[in-house]
Design an enzyme around this catalytic site. Structure first.
Site, PDB file in Angstrom:
ATOM      1  N   GLY A   8       0.830  -1.211   0.000  1.00 27.04           N
ATOM      2  CA  GLY A   8       0.000   0.000   0.000  1.00 27.04           C
ATOM      3  C   GLY A   8       0.857   1.251   0.000  1.00 27.04           C
ATOM      4  N   GLY A  11      -0.474   4.573  -1.394  1.00 27.33           N
ATOM      5  CA  GLY A  11      -1.624   5.203  -0.740  1.00 27.33           C
ATOM      6  C   GLY A  11      -1.208   6.368   0.154  1.00 27.33           C
ATOM      7  N   GLN A  12      -2.193   6.984   0.781  1.00 28.12           N
ATOM      8  CA  GLN A  12      -1.908   8.119   1.683  1.00 28.12           C
ATOM      9  C   GLN A  12      -0.882   7.729   2.749  1.00 28.12           C
ATOM     10  N   LEU A  85      -0.234  -2.176   4.700  1.00 26.41           N
ATOM     11  CA  LEU A  85      -1.189  -1.071   4.547  1.00 26.41           C
ATOM     12  C   LEU A  85      -2.093  -1.263   3.329  1.00 26.41           C
ATOM     13  N   ALA A  87      -4.983  -2.225   0.987  1.00 28.41           N
ATOM     14  CA  ALA A  87      -6.365  -2.647   1.204  1.00 28.41           C
ATOM     15  C   ALA A  87      -7.272  -1.988   0.183  1.00 28.41           C
ATOM     16  N   THR A 131      -8.550  -0.978  12.025  1.00 33.71           N
ATOM     17  CA  THR A 131      -9.329   0.240  11.842  1.00 33.71           C
ATOM     18  C   THR A 131     -10.436   0.423  12.875  1.00 33.71           C
ATOM     19  N   GLU A 133     -13.259   1.186  12.130  1.00 38.85           N
ATOM     20  CA  GLU A 133     -14.488   0.644  11.552  1.00 38.85           C
ATOM     21  C   GLU A 133     -14.883  -0.687  12.212  1.00 38.85           C
ATOM     22  N   TYR A 155     -16.214  -4.131   4.297  1.00 38.84           N
ATOM     23  CA  TYR A 155     -14.843  -3.691   4.598  1.00 38.84           C
ATOM     24  C   TYR A 155     -14.500  -4.023   6.053  1.00 38.84           C
ATOM     25  N   LYS A 159     -11.779  -6.602   7.626  1.00 40.67           N
ATOM     26  CA  LYS A 159     -10.712  -6.131   8.527  1.00 40.67           C
ATOM     27  C   LYS A 159     -10.791  -6.843   9.888  1.00 40.67           C
ATOM     28  N   ARG A 190      -5.000  12.590   1.138  1.00 41.90           N
ATOM     29  CA  ARG A 190      -6.150  11.699   1.269  1.00 41.90           C
ATOM     30  C   ARG A 190      -6.795  11.503  -0.099  1.00 41.90           C
TER      31      ARG A 190
HETATM   32  P1  NAP Z   1      -5.416   4.240   0.533  1.00 40.58           P
HETATM   33  O1  NAP Z   1      -4.925   5.631   0.334  1.00 40.58           O
HETATM   34  O2  NAP Z   1      -6.702   3.811  -0.045  1.00 40.58           O
HETATM   35  O3  NAP Z   1      -4.257   3.247  -0.005  1.00 40.58           O
HETATM   36  C1  NAP Z   1      -4.492   1.882  -0.191  1.00 40.58           C
HETATM   37  C2  NAP Z   1      -3.253   1.256  -0.796  1.00 40.58           C
HETATM   38  O4  NAP Z   1      -3.472  -0.156  -0.980  1.00 40.58           O
HETATM   39  C3  NAP Z   1      -2.882   1.809  -2.190  1.00 40.58           C
HETATM   40  O5  NAP Z   1      -1.479   1.846  -2.272  1.00 40.58           O
HETATM   41  C4  NAP Z   1      -3.427   0.739  -3.115  1.00 40.58           C
HETATM   42  O6  NAP Z   1      -2.779   0.689  -4.364  1.00 40.58           O
HETATM   43  C5  NAP Z   1      -3.110  -0.511  -2.310  1.00 40.58           C
HETATM   44  N1  NAP Z   1      -3.871  -1.698  -2.719  1.00 40.58           N
HETATM   45  C6  NAP Z   1      -5.209  -1.820  -2.848  1.00 40.58           C
HETATM   46  N2  NAP Z   1      -5.528  -3.079  -3.217  1.00 40.58           N
HETATM   47  C7  NAP Z   1      -4.354  -3.761  -3.313  1.00 40.58           C
HETATM   48  C8  NAP Z   1      -4.015  -5.099  -3.656  1.00 40.58           C
HETATM   49  N3  NAP Z   1      -4.937  -5.988  -4.017  1.00 40.58           N
HETATM   50  N4  NAP Z   1      -2.709  -5.470  -3.638  1.00 40.58           N
HETATM   51  C9  NAP Z   1      -1.737  -4.563  -3.332  1.00 40.58           C
HETATM   52  N5  NAP Z   1      -2.007  -3.284  -3.009  1.00 40.58           N
HETATM   53  C10 NAP Z   1      -3.296  -2.887  -2.993  1.00 40.58           C
HETATM   54  O7  NAP Z   1      -5.481   3.884   2.089  1.00 40.58           O
HETATM   55  P2  NAP Z   1      -4.834   4.658   3.343  1.00 40.58           P
HETATM   56  O8  NAP Z   1      -5.777   5.700   3.793  1.00 40.58           O
HETATM   57  O9  NAP Z   1      -3.429   4.988   3.050  1.00 40.58           O
HETATM   58  O10 NAP Z   1      -4.899   3.505   4.452  1.00 40.58           O
HETATM   59  C11 NAP Z   1      -3.833   2.572   4.621  1.00 40.58           C
HETATM   60  C12 NAP Z   1      -4.367   1.334   5.342  1.00 40.58           C
HETATM   61  O11 NAP Z   1      -4.892   1.705   6.608  1.00 40.58           O
HETATM   62  C13 NAP Z   1      -5.500   0.618   4.624  1.00 40.58           C
HETATM   63  O12 NAP Z   1      -5.353  -0.755   4.901  1.00 40.58           O
HETATM   64  C14 NAP Z   1      -6.754   1.141   5.296  1.00 40.58           C
HETATM   65  O13 NAP Z   1      -7.790   0.193   5.194  1.00 40.58           O
HETATM   66  C15 NAP Z   1      -6.256   1.299   6.724  1.00 40.58           C
HETATM   67  N6  NAP Z   1      -6.875   2.350   7.526  1.00 40.58           N
HETATM   68  C16 NAP Z   1      -6.969   3.619   7.063  1.00 40.58           C
HETATM   69  C17 NAP Z   1      -7.478   4.619   7.890  1.00 40.58           C
HETATM   70  C18 NAP Z   1      -7.562   6.052   7.428  1.00 40.58           C
HETATM   71  O14 NAP Z   1      -8.284   6.822   8.061  1.00 40.58           O
HETATM   72  N7  NAP Z   1      -6.831   6.448   6.398  1.00 40.58           N
HETATM   73  C19 NAP Z   1      -7.870   4.302   9.208  1.00 40.58           C
HETATM   74  C20 NAP Z   1      -7.733   2.993   9.637  1.00 40.58           C
HETATM   75  C21 NAP Z   1      -7.209   2.022   8.819  1.00 40.58           C
HETATM   76  P3  NAP Z   1      -3.219   1.655  -5.601  1.00 40.58           P
HETATM   77  O15 NAP Z   1      -2.558   2.985  -5.324  1.00 40.58           O
HETATM   78  O16 NAP Z   1      -2.670   0.949  -6.773  1.00 40.58           O
HETATM   79  O17 NAP Z   1      -4.715   1.743  -5.568  1.00 40.58           O
HETATM   80  O1  F7E Z   2     -16.694   8.559   5.377  1.00 37.39           O
HETATM   81  C1  F7E Z   2     -19.987  10.133   5.566  1.00 37.39           C
HETATM   82  C2  F7E Z   2     -19.927   8.630   5.493  1.00 37.39           C
HETATM   83  O2  F7E Z   2     -15.571   7.571   3.395  1.00 37.39           O
HETATM   84  C3  F7E Z   2     -16.778   9.211   6.626  1.00 37.39           C
HETATM   85  C4  F7E Z   2     -11.436   4.819   5.504  1.00 37.39           C
HETATM   86  O3  F7E Z   2     -10.125   5.343   5.500  1.00 37.39           O
HETATM   87  O4  F7E Z   2     -11.809   5.643   7.713  1.00 37.39           O
HETATM   88  C5  F7E Z   2     -12.309   5.684   6.395  1.00 37.39           C
HETATM   89  O5  F7E Z   2     -13.634   5.188   6.341  1.00 37.39           O
HETATM   90  C6  F7E Z   2     -18.237   9.504   6.954  1.00 37.39           C
HETATM   91  C7  F7E Z   2     -19.177   8.298   6.773  1.00 37.39           C
HETATM   92  O6  F7E Z   2     -14.489   7.410   5.675  1.00 37.39           O
HETATM   93  C8  F7E Z   2     -20.159  11.368   2.170  1.00 37.39           C
HETATM   94  O7  F7E Z   2     -21.246   8.071   5.421  1.00 37.39           O
HETATM   95  C9  F7E Z   2     -21.210  11.704   4.039  1.00 37.39           C
HETATM   96  O8  F7E Z   2     -20.061   8.245   7.848  1.00 37.39           O
HETATM   97  O9  F7E Z   2     -14.509   9.552   4.553  1.00 37.39           O
HETATM   98  P1  F7E Z   2     -15.278   8.313   4.649  1.00 37.39           P
HETATM   99  P2  F7E Z   2     -14.910   6.132   6.541  1.00 37.39           P
HETATM  100  O10 F7E Z   2     -16.067   5.427   5.978  1.00 37.39           O
HETATM  101  O11 F7E Z   2     -14.990   6.578   7.957  1.00 37.39           O
HETATM  102  C10 F7E Z   2     -11.773   4.348   8.320  1.00 37.39           C
HETATM  103  C11 F7E Z   2     -11.174   4.473   9.691  1.00 37.39           C
HETATM  104  C12 F7E Z   2     -11.128   3.319   7.468  1.00 37.39           C
HETATM  105  O12 F7E Z   2     -10.556   2.353   7.967  1.00 37.39           O
HETATM  106  C13 F7E Z   2     -11.398   3.379   6.015  1.00 37.39           C
HETATM  107  O13 F7E Z   2     -10.380   2.673   5.286  1.00 37.39           O
HETATM  108  O14 F7E Z   2     -18.697  10.503   6.036  1.00 37.39           O
HETATM  109  N1  F7E Z   2     -20.236  10.790   4.283  1.00 37.39           N
HETATM  110  N2  F7E Z   2     -21.183  12.058   2.762  1.00 37.39           N
HETATM  111  C14 F7E Z   2     -19.558  10.561   3.149  1.00 37.39           C
HETATM  112  N3  F7E Z   2     -18.501   9.777   2.886  1.00 37.39           N
HETATM  113  C15 F7E Z   2     -18.010   9.790   1.621  1.00 37.39           C
HETATM  114  N4  F7E Z   2     -16.930   9.024   1.322  1.00 37.39           N
HETATM  115  N5  F7E Z   2     -18.594  10.552   0.625  1.00 37.39           N
HETATM  116  C16 F7E Z   2     -19.650  11.366   0.859  1.00 37.39           C
HETATM  117  O15 F7E Z   2     -20.155  12.034  -0.057  1.00 37.39           O
END
Ligand code: NAP
Ligand code: F7E
Length: 367
Positions: A8, A11-12, A85, A87, A131, A133, A155, A159, A190
């Protein structure tokens, strides 16, 4: 020199973690997916640095659904630390592609752990991107490492498997494997379809006049939003702990999506008022501080996309989820006590960082 393997990496979080580990002197190996268009924009800046010439930064093609590839990578790299990372990370999209989400987010984790076991790399440390979630329909407020899970999306269910297979392999095979239960963390890097970035990007475009409206789903959902680079430092700290364990990383504050919208516009000099309820709720421009924009951006003439009374925010049920997570707020006292980790950036500062970055991007590039 320590060797880290990051899945990953494009990704971010992968991009921030790479910077952090290169800074700490690591040799960093990243797994990228083959894509028909460029998918490395978040790490491209690192290519121009000495690290590459120094042979400290390497990219490998791979995918979490390809077991033999993961085995080969482990045998070749023999990493000291693995950060998993990768996903399918979008909650709403997981309702459309639940099988694929499970293949990557659940079984991908298992494939990796099994590869560690089979290659006999017992001293390799493994970080799993768990996460908030997992808490879903929350059973306790605030949420800690001890709060029972109640996932609310494909999702989150995938997880959940990832979380428990980490715990199981730790207990069964004595593998150093830890879960970071990270609450939402955001940044200018992001993905554009997550709500925070969708808001800061749309607000900037609306001000400049390249977009009419911001259309969102559930405005009342509450999230504990922190600043991504701090959380990536926390991932590293989790793997430096003397024993493998699970840690919540969160700010301890929660805010609605509506507040995020309000603060974003306000940061850009526009005050909104809200009318209606549910799917009929709208955000309307109450005032525009052009003098402030002139001072802050020195680009007064750019802010010509809106006038007082315009409806700039609307709700569409298309963005609702079949099952929603209404409230998240984390308690990261354990991480503070045992790792010395604490979130620093406050909600309003985070909104400011993202709104400024997007306004600047839109002003310079128009998107
Ligand atoms: P992100 O920006 O969506 O990045 C996801 C990464 O995973 C990208 O590099 C993507 O590649 C890669 N990927 C997706 N499917 C894959 C596969 N089949 N094989 C190999 N690589 C794959 O996510 P992020 O926000 O950086 O989050 C990083 C991790 O933390 C994720 O596992 C996410 O679920 C978890 N997480 C995120 C948050 C948050 O708030 N950001 C909170 C809790 C947990 P491409 O660039 O090619 O798409
Ligand atoms: O939604 C509401 C939506 O998609 C946040 C991922 O990184 O964090 C992320 O998951 C909230 C939800 O993030 C829109 O319904 C309203 O209640 O930004 P989100 P998420 O679902 O919290 C967790 C920790 C992860 O692990 C995940 O990988 O915002 N919402 N209106 C919306 N959400 C989106 N995307 N788009 C809208 O238009």
């Amino acid at each position: 020199m320590k060797r880290a393997l990051i899945t990953g990496i494009t990704g971010q979080d992968g991009s921030y973690l790479t910077e952090i580990l290169l800074d700490k002197g690591y040799e960093v190996h990243g797994v990228i997916r083959r894509s028909s268009s460029f998918n490395t924009k978040r790490i491209d800046h690192l290519y121009n640095q000495e690290e590459l010439l120094d042979h400290r930064f390497f990219l490998h093609y791979g995918d979490l659904v390809d077991t033999s590839n993961l085995n080969r990578l482990l045998e070749k790299i023999e990493p000291d630390e693995i950060y998993n990372l990768a996903a399918q990370s979008h909650v709403k999209v997981s309702f459309e592609i639940p099988d694929y989400t499970a293949q990557v987010d659940a079984l991908g984790t298992l494939r990796f752990l099994d590869a560690i076991r089979e290659t006999g790399l017992k001293s390799t440390k493994f970080y799993q991107a768990s996460t908030s979630e997992l808490y879903g329909k929350v059973q306790e407020v605030p949420q800690t490492e001890k709060t029972p899970f109640y996932p609310r999306s494909p999702y989150a269910v995938a997880k959940l498997y990832g979380y428990w297979i980490i715990v199981n392999y730790r207990e069964a095979y004595n593998i150093y494997a830890s879960n970071g239960i990270l609450f939402n963390h955001e940044s200018p890097r992001r993905g554009e379809t997550f709500v925070t970035r969708k808001i800061t990007r749309a607000a900037s475009r609306i001000l400049i006049g390249t977009q009419d409206k911001l259309v969102l789903g559930n405005l009342s959902a509450k999230r504990d939003w922190g600043y991504a680079p701090e959380y990536c430092e926390g991932m590293w700290q989790i793997l430096q702990h003397d024993k493998a364990d699970d840690f919540v990383l969160a700010t301890g504050e929660t805010h609605t999506v509506r507040e995020f919208v309000q603060h974003t516009f306000s940061k850009l000099g526009v005050e909104l008022e809200w009318k209606g309820e549910g799917a009929k709720e709208t955000g309307i421009v109450k005032s525009i501080d052009l003098e402030r924009n002139k001072k802050v951006f020195a680009k007064k003439d750019l802010v010509n996309g809106i006038t007082v009374g315009d409806t700039v925010v609307e709700v569409s049920p298309n963005y609702y989820r079949p099952t929603e997570v209404e409230l998240l707020i984390g308690d990261s006292s354990k991480a503070e006590k045992e790792l010395g980790w604490k979130a620093k950036t406050k909600f309003e500062d985070l909104v400011g960082i993202m709104a400024d970055a997007d306004f600047d991007l839109v002003a310079r590039k128009g998107y």
